[in-house]
Design an enzyme around this catalytic site. Structure first.
Site, PDB file in Angstrom:
ATOM      1  N   GLU A   1      42.508  51.038  26.479  1.00 38.67           N
ATOM      2  CA  GLU A   1      43.276  50.355  27.343  1.00 38.67           C
ATOM      3  C   GLU A   1      44.248  51.255  28.290  1.00 38.67           C
ATOM      4  OE1 GLU A   1      46.966  47.329  26.684  1.00 38.67           O
ATOM      5  OE2 GLU A   1      46.377  48.530  24.997  1.00 38.67           O
TER       6      GLU A   1
ATOM      7  N   LYS B   1      44.506  41.215  30.681  1.00 40.30           N
ATOM      8  CA  LYS B   1      44.998  41.251  29.446  1.00 40.30           C
ATOM      9  C   LYS B   1      46.179  39.839  29.499  1.00 40.30           C
ATOM     10  CE  LYS B   1      47.759  43.747  26.099  1.00 40.30           C
ATOM     11  NZ  LYS B   1      48.279  45.189  25.783  1.00 40.30           N
TER      12      LYS B   1
ATOM     13  N   CYS C   1      43.601  44.733  23.696  1.00 35.04           N
ATOM     14  CA  CYS C   1      44.688  45.038  22.369  1.00 35.04           C
ATOM     15  C   CYS C   1      45.268  43.988  21.751  1.00 35.04           C
ATOM     16  CB  CYS C   1      45.508  46.046  23.143  1.00 35.04           C
ATOM     17  SG  CYS C   1      46.407  46.923  21.748  1.00 35.04           S
TER      18      CYS C   1
END
Length: 563
Positions: A45, A114, A150
């Site tokens: 990430e 994200k 994540c």
């Protein structure tokens, strides 16, 4: 359509803000992946800038520099080598996203953003990023790949969207900091998403230290049947190429390397070593200097420093006062000898006398008390800071979490320092870690084999030695009791009545709670230190300094009393 896909997992240690260095490392990884016949490389990430970048991404020139670097690297993928799935901050219009970019065929072919931005604990992503829309899969070399980022796999929604829109596998880049409970939590969430979606998953995590956070790597691959196809080592960089094949039931990864993850005291110790090593090296310090008192905290701090940096980069200074015992002098020298470090003795007696003379008129008619004790601690702090200023070594603070919790530490004295490896370590765990390190040495540690401190340092009663015959238990409950109460108050936010119900004395619990609250002003001025528990001081536990709430113990009513 292809029935084989070669994926290189790049578990890397970026340096926040070092765009040029991070991309240079990625180019070396791509050369290796090319030689191994890889189709695509997965990075952690926000690898392009390092994680977490915090307010760096609010600088337009920083984001622009990353975009230029991304586009230059994308152009290189026209060579027919592996594509790259690159984590990077990415601006679109007036939005800034935590993105995963597909670099292939000479261009940035696709981007996914994200969705679930964490805003708890050490995370503050909603402050700097915009949440992305629900993402469908990317087409990567003919395979529809979902790339939740994540936090996106800690709830079902994003993976469900990928599955419902034709995703065939999940490649998940992560910047997941270590704490003692995190490994099991990651595996549980990953397994849940695999079961719900029926898709295999790569969980790729960053490794290395960044300020107070340390990332353990420990990446893994789960096939759709929940079998583990690969686990990467913890606490070190690893580049592993995996082979995937399409069968009647979808994609699966051939079993590659599996490295059993370490837990418990070994994981905690290695987190301390990696956190300190990266803090010192990434910030360019030539080494560290610390006060070696002959006590257990300084002995453990010195051992971690030597394991992280090597004995040639660690300097220990014994600074005796008239109250320093002979056994402390002997134990400090013995520990320094075992570690092979530079060891110096500087007597602070003249400094104490100078302050006594200087303050004599102001203190006339008063009796010695904690003020004079603090002068000793601050004389040591001034001494260490002077040596640091002169020779460049960073001062390593040696206070532990138990002391910092209740304010059993001196501002501008033993709290002086640039970093603390024990900041998130309770005193009882300090004892356990010392015994563990005397019996074990991890392979990546640079210190000696065998014991790193005399047994007497571990067995003798802890003392600050700021007055005759002083013991920590003169001022504090026994450490097993203190740490039990602190764990409930800090890690669990357990109400006082519930802590008392566990068998603790009510007055002791209230006293510890009030000490904890009153010491907040000290903790705000403490140096950073590696996060090891689920609730470290600093970003993860934010209480006001000015705080008039005073706890009152109200015994819980039993059912019989209520009737």
């Amino acid at each position: 359509m292809t029935d084989t896909l070669i994926i290189t997992l790049a578990q890397l240690n970026p340096r926040v803000g070092d765009v040029e260095g991070n991309f240079a490392k990625l180019r070396r990884v791509r050369a290796q992946a090319t030689a191994e016949g890889a189709d695509v490389i997965l990075t952690p990430e926000l690898y392009a800038c390092g994680y977490p970048p915090e307010d760096l991404v609010l600088k337009p020139m920083f984001v622009a520099e990353i975009r230029d670097a991304v586009e230059a690297l994308a152009a290189e993928t026209a060579d027919g080598g592996p594509a790259i799935l690159l984590g990077a901050p990415w601006a679109e219009g007036d939005k800034l996203y935590n993105a995963l970019l597909l670099l292939d065929g000479g261009t940035v072919q696709a981007a996914r953003y994200k969705v679930d931005l964490p805003n708890y604990g050490v995370f503050d992503e909603k402050r700097v990023f915009d949440a992305g829309p629900m993402p469908g899969p990317m087409d990567v070399r003919g395979v529809r790949i979902g790339v939740p980022i994540c936090e996106d796999i800690w709830t079902p929604d994003v993976v469900e969207c990928v599955s419902e829109t034709g995703g065939e596998m999940l490649l998940v880049p992560n910047g997941s900091p270590f704490d003692s409970q995190k490994l099991d939590n990651r595996l549980q969430h990953a397994t849940s998403r695999v079961v719900e979606s029926g898709l295999p998953m790569v969980y790729l995590n960053q490794v290395g230290g960044q300020d107070e956070l340390v990332f353990d790597g420990a990446s893994f691959v789960l096939n759709a049947d929940r079998t583990v196809a690969a686990t990467l080592p913890a606490w070190e960089e690893a580049v592993v190429t995996t082979t995937w094949t399409r069968g009647p039931d979808g994609w699966s990864c051939a079993k590659t390397q599996t490295v059993e993850p370490k837990t418990g005291l070994e994981a905690t110790y290695r987190a301390m070593v990696v956190g300190l090593r990266d803090y010192v090296t990434k910030n360019g310090f030539p080494g560290v200097i610390l006060g070696m008192s002959g006590g257990i905290d300084s002995a453990l701090s010195a051992a971690v420093a030597v394991d992280a940096l090597g004995p040639d980069k660690v300097r220990c200074v014994m600074m005796p006062s008239p109250y320093t015992s002979d056994h402390s002098l002997e134990d400090a020298a013995a520990a320094a000898k075992l570690l092979g470090v530079d060891y110096t003795t500087i007597n602070i007696g003249p400094a104490m006398q100078a302050f006594e003379t200087m303050l004599a008129d102001q203190f006339a008619g008063t009796s010695p008390d904690i003020t004079e004790e603090n002068v000793q601690a601050r004389s040591r702090g001034i001494t260490l800071m002077a040596l640091s200023n002169k020779f460049g070594h960073m001062v390593l603070s040696t206070g532990n979490k138990s002391e910092m919790s209740v304010g059993y530490a001196t501002l501008y004295g033993d709290m002086c320092g640039g970093y603390s490896v024990l900041k998130d370590v309770y005193k009882t765990t300090v004892f356990e870690l010392c015994r563990w390190r005397n019996a074990n040495k991890p392979a990546d540690c640079l210190g000696p084999e065998g014991a790193v401190m005399p047994e007497r340092i571990i067995t003798k009663p802890p003392s600050a030695e700021l007055r005759p015959d002083q013991k920590d238990e003169d001022s504090l409950p026994p450490y097993p009791v203190l740490d039990g109460i602190l764990t409930e108050l800090i890690e669990n936010e357990t109400p006082v009545a519930d802590i008392v119900a566990k068998g603790y004395d009510s007055e002791t619990v209230l006293r510890v709670w009030r000490l904890l609250d009153r010491a907040e002003y000290k903790r705000r001025q403490a140096p950073p230190g590696v996060k090891l528990t689920s609730r470290s001081f600093g970003k993860e536990r934010r209480y006001p300094i000015t705080n008039a709430f005073v706890g009152v113990y109200r015994p819980k009513k039993t059912q019989q009393a209520a009737e």
